[in-house]
Scaffold this active site. Structure first.
Site, PDB file in Angstrom:
ATOM      1  N   GLY A  54      -7.895  22.962 -30.778  1.00 35.03           N
ATOM      2  CA  GLY A  54      -8.256  23.077 -29.012  1.00 35.03           C
ATOM      3  C   GLY A  54      -9.950  22.781 -28.706  1.00 35.03           C
ATOM      4  N   HIS A  55     -10.191  23.325 -28.988  1.00 37.13           N
ATOM      5  CA  HIS A  55     -12.068  24.228 -28.624  1.00 37.13           C
ATOM      6  C   HIS A  55     -12.517  22.447 -29.159  1.00 37.13           C
ATOM      7  CE1 HIS A  55     -10.537  28.600 -29.294  1.00 37.13           C
ATOM      8  NE2 HIS A  55     -11.056  28.192 -27.873  1.00 37.13           N
ATOM      9  N   LYS A  73      -4.889  23.514 -20.741  1.00 37.23           N
ATOM     10  CA  LYS A  73      -3.379  24.684 -20.991  1.00 37.23           C
ATOM     11  C   LYS A  73      -3.862  26.329 -20.469  1.00 37.23           C
ATOM     12  CE  LYS A  73      -3.983  27.245 -24.625  1.00 37.23           C
ATOM     13  NZ  LYS A  73      -3.638  29.300 -25.069  1.00 37.23           N
ATOM     14  N   LEU A  78     -12.350  29.319 -33.015  1.00 41.30           N
ATOM     15  CA  LEU A  78     -12.346  27.754 -32.337  1.00 41.30           C
ATOM     16  C   LEU A  78     -11.618  27.164 -33.116  1.00 41.30           C
ATOM     17  CD1 LEU A  78     -16.284  26.859 -31.939  1.00 41.30           C
ATOM     18  CD2 LEU A  78     -14.606  28.017 -30.282  1.00 41.30           C
ATOM     19  N   HIS A  79     -10.390  26.599 -32.581  1.00 38.66           N
ATOM     20  CA  HIS A  79      -9.745  26.077 -33.167  1.00 38.66           C
ATOM     21  C   HIS A  79      -9.646  24.223 -32.751  1.00 38.66           C
ATOM     22  CE1 HIS A  79      -7.381  26.522 -29.560  1.00 38.66           C
ATOM     23  NE2 HIS A  79      -7.711  28.068 -29.372  1.00 38.66           N
ATOM     24  N   GLY A  97      -9.716  23.787 -20.414  1.00 40.30           N
ATOM     25  CA  GLY A  97      -8.654  23.010 -20.548  1.00 40.30           C
ATOM     26  C   GLY A  97      -7.415  22.870 -20.485  1.00 40.30           C
ATOM     27  N   GLN A 133     -12.778  40.347 -19.046  1.00 38.88           N
ATOM     28  CA  GLN A 133     -11.684  39.643 -18.442  1.00 38.88           C
ATOM     29  C   GLN A 133     -10.360  40.079 -19.269  1.00 38.88           C
ATOM     30  OE1 GLN A 133     -13.252  35.949 -19.788  1.00 38.88           O
ATOM     31  NE2 GLN A 133     -11.216  35.765 -20.099  1.00 38.88           N
ATOM     32  N   GLY A 174     -15.033  31.811 -28.691  1.00 33.56           N
ATOM     33  CA  GLY A 174     -14.370  32.108 -30.368  1.00 33.56           C
ATOM     34  C   GLY A 174     -13.582  31.650 -30.685  1.00 33.56           C
ATOM     35  N   ARG A 191      -4.883  33.153 -30.106  1.00 32.71           N
ATOM     36  CA  ARG A 191      -3.524  34.390 -30.425  1.00 32.71           C
ATOM     37  C   ARG A 191      -2.415  33.586 -30.999  1.00 32.71           C
ATOM     38  NH1 ARG A 191      -5.364  35.303 -25.591  1.00 32.71           N
ATOM     39  NH2 ARG A 191      -5.544  36.903 -25.031  1.00 32.71           N
TER      40      ARG A 191
HETATM   41  P1  AMP Z   1     -10.831  30.737 -25.633  1.00 31.91           P
HETATM   42  O1  AMP Z   1     -12.144  30.671 -26.120  1.00 31.91           O
HETATM   43  O2  AMP Z   1      -9.193  30.593 -25.300  1.00 31.91           O
HETATM   44  O3  AMP Z   1     -11.065  31.194 -23.833  1.00 31.91           O
HETATM   45  O4  AMP Z   1     -11.019  29.122 -24.761  1.00 31.91           O
HETATM   46  C1  AMP Z   1     -12.331  28.184 -24.443  1.00 31.91           C
HETATM   47  C2  AMP Z   1     -11.720  27.111 -23.338  1.00 31.91           C
HETATM   48  O5  AMP Z   1     -10.608  25.710 -24.421  1.00 31.91           O
HETATM   49  C3  AMP Z   1     -10.816  27.431 -22.198  1.00 31.91           C
HETATM   50  O6  AMP Z   1     -11.556  26.603 -20.908  1.00 31.91           O
HETATM   51  C4  AMP Z   1     -10.082  26.827 -23.344  1.00 31.91           C
HETATM   52  O7  AMP Z   1      -8.891  25.915 -21.521  1.00 31.91           O
HETATM   53  C5  AMP Z   1      -9.975  25.855 -23.817  1.00 31.91           C
HETATM   54  N1  AMP Z   1      -8.740  25.490 -24.656  1.00 31.91           N
HETATM   55  C6  AMP Z   1      -8.113  26.660 -25.099  1.00 31.91           C
HETATM   56  N2  AMP Z   1      -7.037  26.058 -26.235  1.00 31.91           N
HETATM   57  C7  AMP Z   1      -6.706  25.043 -25.403  1.00 31.91           C
HETATM   58  C8  AMP Z   1      -5.943  23.612 -26.308  1.00 31.91           C
HETATM   59  N3  AMP Z   1      -4.767  24.011 -27.006  1.00 31.91           N
HETATM   60  N4  AMP Z   1      -6.451  22.551 -25.639  1.00 31.91           N
HETATM   61  C9  AMP Z   1      -6.761  22.314 -24.493  1.00 31.91           C
HETATM   62  N5  AMP Z   1      -7.749  23.367 -24.203  1.00 31.91           N
HETATM   63  C10 AMP Z   1      -7.493  24.583 -24.667  1.00 31.91           C
END
Ligand code: AMP
Length: 281
Positions: free
Chosen positions: A34-35, A149, A31-32, A147, A59, A29, A187
């Site tokens: 990138g998501h 990242k 979300l931005h 991602g 985690q 969640g 973050r």
């Molecule tokens: P998170 O919600 O942070 O667990 O991220 C969910 C998914 O989105 C993970 O596979 C991350 O690697 C991907 N993700 C987060 N930030 C980015 C970004 N800036 N560019 C590409 N994928 C991203």
């Protein structure tokens, strides 16, 4: 778009859709953009797009980080709907970790022990591997999107998916960045304006290393020293600047094959990670 909270409801919603391809985008969640790039990739390739939304307590090595993790479900559901998500799976912790839960998926060796594994502790990747296994088993997707990242997370997931023979194709999407180069992250909202400016040293250190490698510098110790100097000059004392094999995460001495350059650093109280691959496609 429908929102389901239990594995049983997710399976029931997916059952009539199994004639087409199913894509799963796991998220925590907040979300931005990138998501959104992951959701778009899934929307373009799959008949049904499932997004999971679960802040996985297992985690987080720091309770304070878990407590401070942004939770914005209403906005997340609006973004998911606007990106054409079909099903959001948003379970409570008790659905994922029922009473008596006693099983851990754990990748051993350098891959999970180094860098993020060393900084955040053994439990971090155990938590990731266990929850992603459960999400894959719950949705049984054809494709799962992650991602670049989180490069080490991708490598860990690839390892246990291969080892356990989970029938899913992993799709890795490039790191999405703001116009100034900062990798998008949930973050980033915690950074003050000054900290955000300081954080730009991270992508700049990475592109400096990229430029030096492109200009012919192959010695990873020298490349690392250059990146470190760039960060220190900006007042950032990183947890690590590492040049490693992108599959095994073993250290490499020379840029002769693709090399992952990974940085983790705290800027103020906010922990940021970023990476690039040298000599890749
Ligand atoms: P998170 O919600 O942070 O667990 O991220 C969910 C998914 O989105 C993970 O596979 C991350 O690697 C991907 N993700 C987060 N930030 C980015 C970004 N800036 N560019 C590409 N994928 C991203």
């Amino acid at each position: 778009m429908i929102v389901v909270r239990t594995v049983a409801d997710l399976r029931a919603a997916l059952y009539p859709r199994r004639t087409g391809a199913v894509g799963l985008v796991p998220t925590m969640g907040a979300l931005h953009e990138g998501h959104a790039t992951l959701l778009r990739a899934a929307r373009a390739a799959d008949d049904t797009v499932v997004m999971s939304l679960f802040v996985n307590p297992a985690q987080f090595n720091e309770q304070a980080d878990l407590a401070a993790y942004p939770r914005t479900e209403e906005a997340d559901l609006a973004l998911a709907a606007s990106e054409g998500v079909d099903i959001v799976f948003a379970p409570e912790a008790a659905e994922m970790y029922p009473a008596g839960f006693a099983t851990t998926v754990s990748v051993s060796g350098t891959l999970a022990d180094t860098l993020e594994g060393a900084e955040r502790g053994r439990s971090h990747f155990d938590g990731v591997a266990t929850v992603v296994t459960k999400l894959l088993l719950a949705a049984l997707p054809d494709h799962a999107y992650f991602g670049a990242k989180d490069a080490q997370q991708v490598a860990v997931i690839r390892r246990f998916v291969t080892d356990l023979g989970i029938p899913v194709e992993l799709v890795v999407c490039p790191t999405s960045r703001d116009a100034d180069g900062l990798a998008r992250s949930s973050r980033n909202t915690r950074l003050s304006p000054d900290e955000r400016a300081q954080a730009l040293a991270i992508p700049r250190a990475l592109s400096g290393i990229q430029d030096a490698a492109t200009a012919g510098l192959r010695d990873t110790a020298a490349l690392r020293a250059q990146g470190l100097a760039h960060l220190e000059a900006a007042g950032i004392h990183p947890e690590y600047v590492a040049l490693v094999d992108p599959v095994t995460f073993a250290p490499v001495d020379e840029v002769a094959q693709p090399v992952l350059v990974a940085i983790a650093a705290r800027v103020g109280a906010t922990r940021l990670i970023d990476n690039i691959v040298l000599g890749g496609a």
